[in-house]
Design an enzyme around this catalytic site. Structure first.
Site, short mmCIF file in Angstrom:
data_model
loop_
_atom_site.label_atom_id
_atom_site.label_comp_id
_atom_site.label_asym_id
_atom_site.label_seq_id
_atom_site.Cartn_x
_atom_site.Cartn_y
_atom_site.Cartn_z
N LYS A 138 118.62 13.04 30.63
CA LYS A 138 119.46 11.90 30.99
C LYS A 138 120.63 12.41 31.83
CE LYS A 138 117.11 9.28 28.00
NZ LYS A 138 116.24 8.17 28.38
N LYS A 193 118.86 9.22 33.38
CA LYS A 193 117.49 9.29 33.88
C LYS A 193 117.40 9.09 35.39
CE LYS A 193 116.38 4.72 31.92
NZ LYS A 193 115.40 4.11 31.04
N HIS A 239 103.31 8.24 28.56
CA HIS A 239 104.38 7.34 28.15
C HIS A 239 103.84 5.91 28.16
CE1 HIS A 239 108.11 5.06 28.09
NE2 HIS A 239 108.69 6.15 27.65
N HIS A 262 103.67 8.33 23.12
CA HIS A 262 104.80 7.79 22.37
C HIS A 262 104.30 6.78 21.34
CE1 HIS A 262 108.14 9.36 24.95
NE2 HIS A 262 107.05 9.71 25.61
#
EC number: 4.1.1.39
Length: 455
Positions: free
Chosen positions: A166, A168, A285, A318
């Protein structure tokens, strides 16, 4: 009489068959159906079966040119949902011949393609799918799977640690690479591109890949451990995506990443095949999943998207965090975590698993816990997810008051302490806070992290 009987007829005459015995080769689906007022559940269930297989709204003469009995979907069982008014679970069986081999895209186009806009249904949700072994065998599945990944990384007996870099969006490639290096140097196994980091004007993909590769090699040299950074290869076209994966392979890095729902299953399966052929791990993701799975009565449950990903291919995905959520959610989440990792999963409605699923040794996928977690959660995460998982602390690493590397140290110390305590037979659920407090006595980095995020 010559010809056929034209006109509109009730679906349930053809597609509701309560005496049907399901075959081992059938694809089975469990739909949560909310019919419009006045529509009987059998008719609603039959409509779903018809429209997602051979049916159309009226009788057509070309029906006579084929055998409907061989090709039609059948609604074979309907049960009311306890505690919900006018909601039913409709079980539908599809003959295997309706689907193209090795194509998640075709499977979804058939099963959930058209039927969700039906007038007679107020809402429709696909809760679970049983993929028959004969169909599973037409897929490559994950490029490598859990065991091969451990062997490549030489990391055993503990969960893996990650961190999303981050902010991001907005960092230059060089500063981004520096953040990656510090996290890996401090003790993480992986760092991660955010899902929306592709190739934007402030940081083109090739520059990012180069600086991240430099960070990986430097951190590996200093720590003696194998490191990785999930290089996001997601792109606007399939060719561009593969081009990025090829460049990652040329740099010699271990892992790339893809957003499988926004990128699409066709692109994802192509990338998974490339990754297996070229020794790259593939991190997945699930950006956009909540658009599909958030509503309780409409859409698709995430366990279906997870099963589809295991067929299409990915080594990590995820899967939510469980920590601090409702107790029921925990059982459901662990249900689809097992669907991702295990070879054989028994039907268990309390965990949301509607069908027994046999994966016939298709490689497993590592679930990734990510989002709002920090060192105090480590005992719970270790206990809930076990060794075969990736724990990702974004803010929980980069938010450390002393910087990224100390943040990484804090997480690694906390993890090693939890694993050691568990191996000594201690109860992480009960003694978790105590274990972290003890460990923080000899790790100033962990002590500082404990202070920042104390509950």
């Amino acid at each position: 009489s010559v010809g056929f009987k034209a006109g509109v007829k009730d679906y349930k005459l053809t597609y509701y068959t309560p005496d049907y015995e399901t075959k081992d080769t059938d694809i089975l689906a469990a739909f949560r159906v909310t019919p419009q007022p006045g529509v009987p559940p059998e008719e609603a269930g039959a409509e779903v079966a018809a429209e997602s297989s051979t049916g159309t709204w009226t009788t057509v003469w070309t029906d006579g040119l084929t055998s409907l009995d061989r090709y039609k979907g059948r609604c074979y069982h309907i049960e009311p949902v306890a505690g919900e008014e006018n909601q039913y679970i409709a079980y539908v069986a599809y003959p295997l011949d309706l689907f193209e081999e090795g194509s998640v895209t075709n499977m979804f186009t058939s099963i959930v393609g058209n039927v969700f806009g039906f007038k007679a249904l107020r809402a429709l949700r696909l809760e679970d799918l049983r993929i028959p072994t004969a169909y599973t065998k037409t897929f490559q599945g994950p490029p490598h799977g859990i065991q091969v990944e451990r062997d490549k990384l030489n990391k055993y007996g503990r969960p893996l640690l990650g961190c999303t870099i981050k902010p991001k969006l907005g960092l230059s490639a060089k500063n981004y690479g520096r953040a990656v290096y510090e996290c890996l140097r401090g003790g993480l196994d992986f760092t991660k591109d955010d899902e929306n980091v592709n190739s934007q004007p402030f940081m083109r993909w090739r520059d990012r890949f180069l600086f991240c590769a430099e960070a990986i090699y430097k951190a590996q040299a200093e720590t003696g451990e194998i490191k990785g950074h999930y290089l996001n290869a997601t792109a606007g076209t399939w060719e561009e995506m593969i081009k990025r994966a090829v460049f990652a392979r040329e740099l010699g890095v271990p892992i790339v990443m893809h957003d499988y729902l926004t990128g699409g299953f066709t692109a994802n399966t192509s990338l998974a095949h490339y990754c297996r052929d070229n020794g790259l791990l593939l991190h997945i993701h699930r950006a956009m999943h909540a658009v599909i799975d958030r509503q309780k009565n409409h859409g698709m449950h995430f366990r279906v998207l997870a099963k589809a990903l295991r067929l299409s291919g990915g080594d990590h995905i995820h899967a939510g965090t469980v920590v601090g959520k409702l107790e029921g959610e925990r059982e459901i989440t662990l249900g689809f975590v097992d669907l991702l990792r295990d070879d054989f999963i028994e039907k268990d409605r309390s965990r949301g698993i509607y069908f027994t699923q046999d994966w016939v040794s298709l490689p497993g996928v590592l679930p990734v816990a990510s989002g709002g977690i920090h060192v105090w959660h480590m005992p719970a995460l270790t206990e809930i997810f076990g060794d075969d998982s990736v724990l990702q602390f974004g803010g929980g690493t980069l938010g450390h008051p002393w910087g990224n590397a100390p943040g990484a140290v804090a997480n690694r110390v906390a993890l090693e302490a939890c694993v050691q305590a568990r191996n000594e037979g201690r109860d992480l659920a009960r003694e978790g806070n105590e274990i972290i407090r003890e460990a923080s006595k000899w790790s100033p980095e962990l002590a500082a992290a404990c202070e920042v995020w104390k509950e």
